[in-house]
Design a protein around this motif. Structure first.
Motif, PDB file in Angstrom:
ATOM      1  N   LEU A 168       0.830  -1.213   0.000  1.00 13.75           N
ATOM      2  CA  LEU A 168       0.000   0.000   0.000  1.00 13.75           C
ATOM      3  C   LEU A 168       0.861   1.259   0.000  1.00 13.75           C
ATOM      4  CD1 LEU A 168      -2.823  -1.131   2.466  1.00 13.75           C
ATOM      5  CD2 LEU A 168      -2.478  -1.692   0.049  1.00 13.75           C
ATOM      6  N   CYS A 169       1.987   1.167  -0.743  1.00 10.99           N
ATOM      7  CA  CYS A 169       2.903   2.293  -0.974  1.00 10.99           C
ATOM      8  C   CYS A 169       3.739   2.650   0.263  1.00 10.99           C
ATOM      9  CB  CYS A 169       2.150   3.526  -1.472  1.00 10.99           C
ATOM     10  SG  CYS A 169       0.967   3.208  -2.791  1.00 10.99           S
ATOM     11  N   LYS A 180      -2.241  -0.386  10.585  1.00 13.71           N
ATOM     12  CA  LYS A 180      -2.184   1.031  10.239  1.00 13.71           C
ATOM     13  C   LYS A 180      -1.500   1.215   8.891  1.00 13.71           C
ATOM     14  CE  LYS A 180      -1.557   2.214  15.154  1.00 13.71           C
ATOM     15  NZ  LYS A 180      -0.668   2.859  16.140  1.00 13.71           N
ATOM     16  N   VAL A 181      -1.871   2.279   8.199  1.00 10.80           N
ATOM     17  CA  VAL A 181      -1.226   2.603   6.938  1.00 10.80           C
ATOM     18  C   VAL A 181      -0.928   4.099   6.897  1.00 10.80           C
ATOM     19  CG1 VAL A 181      -3.478   2.863   5.768  1.00 10.80           C
ATOM     20  CG2 VAL A 181      -1.409   2.465   4.421  1.00 10.80           C
ATOM     21  N   HIS A 182       0.304   4.435   6.495  1.00  5.99           N
ATOM     22  CA  HIS A 182       0.686   5.840   6.334  1.00  5.99           C
ATOM     23  C   HIS A 182       0.194   6.331   4.983  1.00  5.99           C
ATOM     24  CE1 HIS A 182       3.864   4.774   9.426  1.00  5.99           C
ATOM     25  NE2 HIS A 182       3.195   5.778   9.959  1.00  5.99           N
ATOM     26  N   GLY A 187      -3.610  11.696   0.111  1.00  6.28           N
ATOM     27  CA  GLY A 187      -3.706  10.377  -0.529  1.00  6.28           C
ATOM     28  C   GLY A 187      -4.434  10.378  -1.852  1.00  6.28           C
ATOM     29  N   ASN A 188      -4.637  11.564  -2.435  1.00  5.64           N
ATOM     30  CA  ASN A 188      -5.458  11.662  -3.647  1.00  5.64           C
ATOM     31  C   ASN A 188      -4.672  12.004  -4.910  1.00  5.64           C
ATOM     32  OD1 ASN A 188      -7.936  11.010  -2.426  1.00  5.64           O
ATOM     33  ND2 ASN A 188      -8.151  13.109  -1.644  1.00  5.64           N
ATOM     34  N   ASN A 229      -5.115   6.272  -1.912  1.00  2.00           N
ATOM     35  CA  ASN A 229      -6.376   5.929  -1.248  1.00  2.00           C
ATOM     36  C   ASN A 229      -7.120   4.825  -1.983  1.00  2.00           C
ATOM     37  OD1 ASN A 229      -6.206   7.735   0.906  1.00  2.00           O
ATOM     38  ND2 ASN A 229      -7.149   9.411  -0.243  1.00  2.00           N
ATOM     39  N   GLU A 230      -7.114   4.881  -3.304  1.00  2.00           N
ATOM     40  CA  GLU A 230      -7.812   3.864  -4.093  1.00  2.00           C
ATOM     41  C   GLU A 230      -7.150   2.497  -3.959  1.00  2.00           C
ATOM     42  OE1 GLU A 230      -9.820   6.545  -7.643  1.00  2.00           O
ATOM     43  OE2 GLU A 230      -7.683   6.036  -7.784  1.00  2.00           O
TER      44      GLU A 230
END
Length: 312
Positions: A168-169, A180-182, A187-188, A229-230
Motif C-alpha cells: 500500500l505504498c 495502520k497505513v501511512h 492520498g489523492n 487511497n484507491e
C-alpha cells in the motif's frame, strides 16, 4: 517480418529476467550476456542455464573487456540493458557507458533500450538530493546515446507493482500493513502502477516498431492510474479489514530523511515526487512520446486488484 535478435544485459536481475522471458515468448532469437564477474553467484548462474534450456543463447563478455563486448553486440540487432539503478539493490547505471561505446563501435544495432523503466528523468530536473543522482545519471546516458546517433527507445514504466502495491505504498516493507497505513498528504494524487511482467511485454513489443523509434514510451494502463487511497480501498475490500489511516504532511515526510541511510533518503525523495507532486501524471505525452497500451491494445495487462490478491 523476421524478428530482431535481442541481447539482454543484466538478464538475471529483477526486470532483466522478465525481459528474457518476454523476448523468448514473443519469438525473438534471444541472447543473454554472461559476465565472467558472476564469480560464485550460483543463483545467477543457474538462472542463466535455465534461460539456455528455454532456448536463449548465452554470450560471454565483460563490461571491462571492450573487445568482447563489441563482439557480443555484433551478433544481435537490439540491445536491452536492465542493469540496476535501485539503491536498495545495486546501482550500476554508469557502467552502461561502456555498452554505449561498444554499440557505437559495432555499428550494427538497430535499437538500444537502456535501463530506465521508472519515472521519466527528463521531467525530473527539479528532483531533490540525494535521489536526483538517479535521474542525472540516466540523462547523462541519454545524451551519450544521442550524441553517438544510436537508434533508441526510452521506457518510462512508472511504479513497479511489486514494490508499491501490496505494501500500500509503504516504505521499508514489501508486505501489506496489518493495522495502520501511512497516507501521503491527502492520498489523492494519481500514480501509475504496472505489473513487472507487463513492463517486459510492452518493452519487447516496442523493439521492432517504427512508431517507437527514438521516442519515450510511457506505460500508463488506464485501470492502474490510481491514488494511494484507491489502492488502500482495493486492499480493504479484498481483505475485509479496515486499516487506520495516518496522514503525513509533506514537510513531515521530507523531515523523515534526516539521519537515515542513503537508500532510504533516495526513496523518500522519489516518493515525495510521486505521491505529493504527482510527477508520473502531471504532464501530457508529447509528440516525442507514445503510450504503450494505446500502441498495443491486444496486451491484457494485470490490474492492481488482481496483482495484490496473491498477498491475501
Amino acid at each position: 517480418m523476421e524478428k530482431s535478435r535481442v541481447l539482454v544485459v543484466g538478464g538475471t536481475g529483477y526486470i532483466g529476467r522478465r525481459l528474457v522471458q518476454a523476448s523468448l515468448a514473443q519469438g525473438h532469437p534471444t541472447f543473454v550476456l554472461m559476465r565472467p564477474e558472476i564469480g560464485l553467484d550460483i543463483d545467477k548462474l543457474q538462472m542463466l542455464l535455465s534461460f539456455k534450456a528455454q532456448g536463449a543463447c548465452l554470450l560471454e563478455a565483460s563490461l571491462d573487456d571492450h573487445a568482447s563486448l563489441v563482439a557480443a553486440v555484433k551478433q544481435v540487432d537490439v540491445v536491452i540493458s536492465a542493469m540496476s539503478g535501485a539503491h536498495i539493490r545495486s546501482h550500476n547505471l554508469k557502467l552502461q557507458h561502456k555498452l554505449v561505446e561498444a554499440i557505437k563501435e559495432a555499428g550494427n544495432v538497430k535499437r538500444f533500450i537502456h535501463s530506465e523503466f521508472g519515472m521519466d528523468p527528463s521531467k525530473m530536473d527539479h528532483a531533490l538530493e540525494p535521489g536526483r543522482v538517479t535521474f542525472d545519471e540516466k540523462m547523462e546516458l541519454r545524451r551519450a546515446i544521442e550524441e553517438a546517433n544510436i537508434p533508441h527507445t526510452y521506457i518510462s514504466a512508472n511504479c513497479f507493482a511489486g514494490y508499491s502495491c501490496p505494501n500500500l505504498c509503504q516504505l521499508r516493507t514489501l508486505l501489506p500493513p496489518k493495522e495502520k497505513v501511512h497516507v501521503y498528504g491527502d492520498g489523492n494524487v494519481k500514480v501509475v502502477f504496472v505489473d513487472e511482467d507487463d513492463v517486459a511485454t510492452y518493452t519487447i513489443k516496442s523493439i521492432d516498431d517504427p512508431r517507437t523509434l527514438n521516442k519515450t514510451i510511457y506505460l500508463r494502463p488506464r485501470d492502474n492510474i490510481l491514488t494511494q487511497n484507491e489502492v488502500i480501498v482495493k486492499w480493504e475490500m479484498l481483505s475485509g479489514k479496515v486499516l487506520e489511516k495516518i496522514h503525513i504532511p509533506a514537510d513531515d515526510f521530507l523531515a523523515s530523511m534526516k539521519d537515515t541511510d542513503f537508500p532510504h533518503q533516495v526513496a523518500v525523495g522519489h516518493y515525495y515526487h510521486i505521491f505529493y507532486e504527482g510527477c508520473l501524471t502531471n504532464f501530457d505525452i508529447g509528440e516525442d512520446g507514445a503510450e504503450a497500451t494505446l500502441l498495443y491494445p491486444e496486451v491484457e495487462y494485470t490490474r492492481v486488484d488482481e496483482y495484490i490478491k496473491q498477498y491475501l
